[in-house]
Scaffold this motif. Structure first.
Motif, PDB file in Angstrom:
ATOM      1  N   LEU A 142      50.265  26.367  -4.394  1.00  0.00           N
ATOM      2  CA  LEU A 142      50.232  27.405  -5.432  1.00  0.00           C
ATOM      3  C   LEU A 142      50.850  28.726  -4.984  1.00  0.00           C
ATOM      4  O   LEU A 142      50.855  29.696  -5.741  1.00  0.00           O
ATOM      5  CB  LEU A 142      48.779  27.658  -5.847  1.00  0.00           C
ATOM      6  N   PRO A 144      53.873  30.115  -4.658  1.00  0.00           N
ATOM      7  CA  PRO A 144      54.833  30.853  -5.501  1.00  0.00           C
ATOM      8  C   PRO A 144      54.156  31.553  -6.679  1.00  0.00           C
ATOM      9  O   PRO A 144      54.495  32.694  -7.012  1.00  0.00           O
ATOM     10  CB  PRO A 144      55.799  29.769  -5.977  1.00  0.00           C
ATOM     11  N   VAL A 145      53.200  30.902  -7.302  1.00  0.00           N
ATOM     12  CA  VAL A 145      52.493  31.483  -8.442  1.00  0.00           C
ATOM     13  C   VAL A 145      51.626  32.662  -7.990  1.00  0.00           C
ATOM     14  O   VAL A 145      51.621  33.720  -8.621  1.00  0.00           O
ATOM     15  CB  VAL A 145      51.630  30.409  -9.142  1.00  0.00           C
ATOM     16  N   VAL A 146      50.914  32.488  -6.875  1.00  0.00           N
ATOM     17  CA  VAL A 146      50.041  33.545  -6.354  1.00  0.00           C
ATOM     18  C   VAL A 146      50.866  34.770  -5.969  1.00  0.00           C
ATOM     19  O   VAL A 146      50.524  35.900  -6.319  1.00  0.00           O
ATOM     20  CB  VAL A 146      49.214  33.033  -5.155  1.00  0.00           C
ATOM     21  N   LYS A 148      53.908  35.619  -7.023  1.00  0.00           N
ATOM     22  CA  LYS A 148      54.494  36.215  -8.227  1.00  0.00           C
ATOM     23  C   LYS A 148      53.444  37.058  -8.968  1.00  0.00           C
ATOM     24  O   LYS A 148      53.725  38.171  -9.407  1.00  0.00           O
ATOM     25  CB  LYS A 148      55.050  35.124  -9.137  1.00  0.00           C
ATOM     26  N   GLY A 149      52.238  36.537  -9.099  1.00  0.00           N
ATOM     27  CA  GLY A 149      51.161  37.286  -9.745  1.00  0.00           C
ATOM     28  C   GLY A 149      50.801  38.551  -8.977  1.00  0.00           C
ATOM     29  O   GLY A 149      50.622  39.621  -9.561  1.00  0.00           O
TER      30      GLY A 149
END
Length: 165
Positions: A142, A144-146, A148-149
Protein backbone atom coordinates in the motif's frame (compact mmCIF):
# COMPACT_ATOMS: atom_id res chain seq x y z
CA UNK A 1 37.01 9.80 9.30
CA UNK A 2 36.19 9.41 12.97
CA UNK A 3 32.77 10.54 14.02
CA UNK A 4 34.17 11.46 17.44
CA UNK A 5 35.60 14.75 16.19
CA UNK A 6 32.99 16.13 13.83
CA UNK A 7 34.19 19.73 14.31
CA UNK A 8 37.42 18.86 12.49
CA UNK A 9 35.68 16.79 9.83
CA UNK A 10 35.88 18.01 6.27
CA UNK A 11 33.06 17.60 3.83
CA UNK A 12 34.04 15.04 1.23
CA UNK A 13 31.98 14.84 -1.93
CA UNK A 14 32.65 11.72 -3.91
CA UNK A 15 30.86 8.87 -5.59
CA UNK A 16 30.69 5.50 -3.85
CA UNK A 17 33.06 3.86 -6.34
CA UNK A 18 35.83 6.25 -5.27
CA UNK A 19 34.82 6.25 -1.62
CA UNK A 20 34.40 2.50 -1.17
CA UNK A 21 38.05 1.54 -0.46
CA UNK A 22 38.37 4.30 2.16
CA UNK A 23 35.01 3.43 3.67
CA UNK A 24 35.88 -0.27 3.93
CA UNK A 25 39.26 0.48 5.51
CA UNK A 26 37.71 2.77 8.11
CA UNK A 27 35.04 0.19 8.93
CA UNK A 28 37.65 -2.60 9.21
CA UNK A 29 39.59 -0.47 11.69
CA UNK A 30 36.49 -0.11 13.90
CA UNK A 31 35.53 3.40 12.84
CA UNK A 32 31.98 4.51 12.14
CA UNK A 33 31.32 6.64 9.09
CA UNK A 34 28.54 9.16 8.41
CA UNK A 35 27.29 9.44 4.84
CA UNK A 36 24.67 11.75 3.41
CA UNK A 37 21.79 9.88 1.79
CA UNK A 38 21.33 10.37 -1.94
CA UNK A 39 18.29 9.16 -3.83
CA UNK A 40 14.66 8.69 -2.89
CA UNK A 41 14.41 4.93 -2.38
CA UNK A 42 14.26 5.28 1.44
CA UNK A 43 11.66 8.10 1.42
CA UNK A 44 9.72 8.93 3.59
CA UNK A 45 12.18 7.93 6.33
CA UNK A 46 15.28 9.39 4.67
CA UNK A 47 15.29 12.40 2.38
CA UNK A 48 17.69 12.89 -0.53
CA UNK A 49 20.72 15.05 0.41
CA UNK A 50 19.13 16.14 3.71
CA UNK A 51 19.49 13.11 5.96
CA UNK A 52 22.50 10.97 6.81
CA UNK A 53 23.33 7.52 8.17
CA UNK A 54 26.10 6.35 10.48
CA UNK A 55 27.54 3.12 9.17
CA UNK A 56 29.43 0.43 11.08
CA UNK A 57 31.27 -2.70 9.96
CA UNK A 58 29.11 -5.36 8.35
CA UNK A 59 27.71 -8.20 10.44
CA UNK A 60 25.16 -10.93 10.00
CA UNK A 61 21.92 -9.08 9.38
CA UNK A 62 18.47 -9.57 10.80
CA UNK A 63 15.04 -8.45 9.62
CA UNK A 64 14.58 -4.63 9.59
CA UNK A 65 18.34 -3.88 9.58
CA UNK A 66 19.44 -1.15 7.20
CA UNK A 67 22.55 -2.32 5.31
CA UNK A 68 24.60 -0.66 2.62
CA UNK A 69 25.24 -3.32 -0.02
CA UNK A 70 26.69 -3.59 -3.48
CA UNK A 71 24.59 -4.96 -6.29
CA UNK A 72 26.11 -7.22 -8.92
CA UNK A 73 26.07 -4.23 -11.33
CA UNK A 74 28.36 -2.32 -8.93
CA UNK A 75 25.83 0.18 -7.57
CA UNK A 76 25.68 0.82 -3.83
CA UNK A 77 22.26 0.64 -2.20
CA UNK A 78 20.89 1.37 1.27
CA UNK A 79 17.68 -0.65 1.74
CA UNK A 80 15.95 -2.45 4.57
CA UNK A 81 16.15 -6.20 5.19
CA UNK A 82 12.65 -7.58 4.72
CA UNK A 83 13.45 -11.27 5.05
CA UNK A 84 16.37 -13.54 5.96
CA UNK A 85 16.24 -17.15 4.85
CA UNK A 86 19.19 -19.57 4.79
CA UNK A 87 21.77 -16.81 4.48
CA UNK A 88 19.91 -15.05 1.67
CA UNK A 89 18.60 -11.53 2.24
CA UNK A 90 15.55 -9.93 0.67
CA UNK A 91 15.69 -6.13 0.58
CA UNK A 92 13.32 -3.29 -0.18
CA UNK A 93 13.55 0.50 -0.09
CA UNK A 94 10.88 2.35 1.87
CA UNK A 95 9.69 4.11 -1.30
CA UNK A 96 9.41 0.86 -3.23
CA UNK A 97 7.13 -2.16 -3.37
CA UNK A 98 9.28 -4.62 -5.31
CA UNK A 99 11.45 -6.97 -3.25
CA UNK A 100 15.08 -7.48 -4.27
CA UNK A 101 16.62 -10.91 -3.77
CA UNK A 102 18.98 -12.70 -3.56
CA UNK A 103 21.45 -10.52 -1.66
CA UNK A 104 24.29 -12.40 0.01
CA UNK A 105 26.46 -11.60 3.03
CA UNK A 106 29.53 -10.94 0.87
CA UNK A 107 27.64 -8.05 -0.80
CA UNK A 108 27.11 -6.27 2.53
CA UNK A 109 29.48 -3.31 2.88
CA UNK A 110 28.18 -1.83 6.14
CA UNK A 111 25.12 -1.58 8.34
CA UNK A 112 23.46 1.60 9.61
CA UNK A 113 23.54 1.96 13.40
CA UNK A 114 21.85 5.36 13.49
CA UNK A 115 20.58 8.03 11.17
CA UNK A 116 19.93 11.75 11.29
CA UNK A 117 16.54 12.71 9.99
CA UNK A 118 15.80 16.39 9.64
CA UNK A 119 18.54 17.10 12.19
CA UNK A 120 17.38 14.58 14.80
CA UNK A 121 19.58 11.54 15.51
CA UNK A 122 17.80 8.19 15.88
CA UNK A 123 19.39 4.86 16.81
CA UNK A 124 18.48 1.86 14.66
CA UNK A 125 18.09 -0.14 17.89
CA UNK A 126 15.40 2.14 19.39
CA UNK A 127 12.02 0.47 19.71
CA UNK A 128 10.34 3.41 17.93
CA UNK A 129 12.51 2.88 14.87
CA UNK A 130 11.96 -0.89 14.93
CA UNK A 131 8.19 -0.32 15.25
CA UNK A 132 8.15 2.11 12.30
CA UNK A 133 10.26 -0.25 10.16
CA UNK A 134 8.05 -3.24 10.97
CA UNK A 135 4.82 -1.34 10.31
CA UNK A 136 6.16 0.16 7.08
CA UNK A 137 7.18 -3.34 6.00
CA UNK A 138 3.64 -4.59 6.51
CA UNK A 139 2.30 -1.67 4.46
CA UNK A 140 4.60 -2.46 1.51
CA UNK A 141 1.81 -3.21 -0.99
CA UNK A 142 0.00 0.00 0.00
CA UNK A 143 3.03 2.33 0.10
CA UNK A 144 2.23 4.32 -3.08
CA UNK A 145 -1.27 5.10 -1.78
CA UNK A 146 -0.03 5.97 1.73
CA UNK A 147 2.74 8.24 0.42
CA UNK A 148 0.39 9.96 -2.05
CA UNK A 149 -2.13 10.58 0.74
CA UNK A 150 0.58 11.85 3.10
CA UNK A 151 1.89 14.30 0.48
CA UNK A 152 -1.63 15.57 -0.27
CA UNK A 153 -2.34 16.16 3.43
CA UNK A 154 1.02 17.86 3.93
CA UNK A 155 0.40 20.13 0.93
CA UNK A 156 -3.03 21.17 2.27
CA UNK A 157 -1.56 21.71 5.75
CA UNK A 158 1.23 23.93 4.39
CA UNK A 159 -1.23 25.91 2.24
CA UNK A 160 -3.45 26.45 5.29
CA UNK A 161 -0.48 27.58 7.41
CA UNK A 162 0.72 30.00 4.73
CA UNK A 163 -2.80 31.36 4.32
CA UNK A 164 -3.05 32.11 8.06
CA UNK A 165 0.33 33.92 8.19
Amino acid sequence: MSMENQKDAKLLKSNMEELSPVLCELLRSGQKVRLTVTGNSMYPMLHDRRDSVVLAAPRTLKRLDLPLYRRENGSYILHRVMRVKKGVYTMCGDNQTVLETPIFQDQIVAVAVEFSRNGKTISCSQWQYRFYAGLWGLLRPLRPVVIKGYLAIRKKWNQKRRGNS
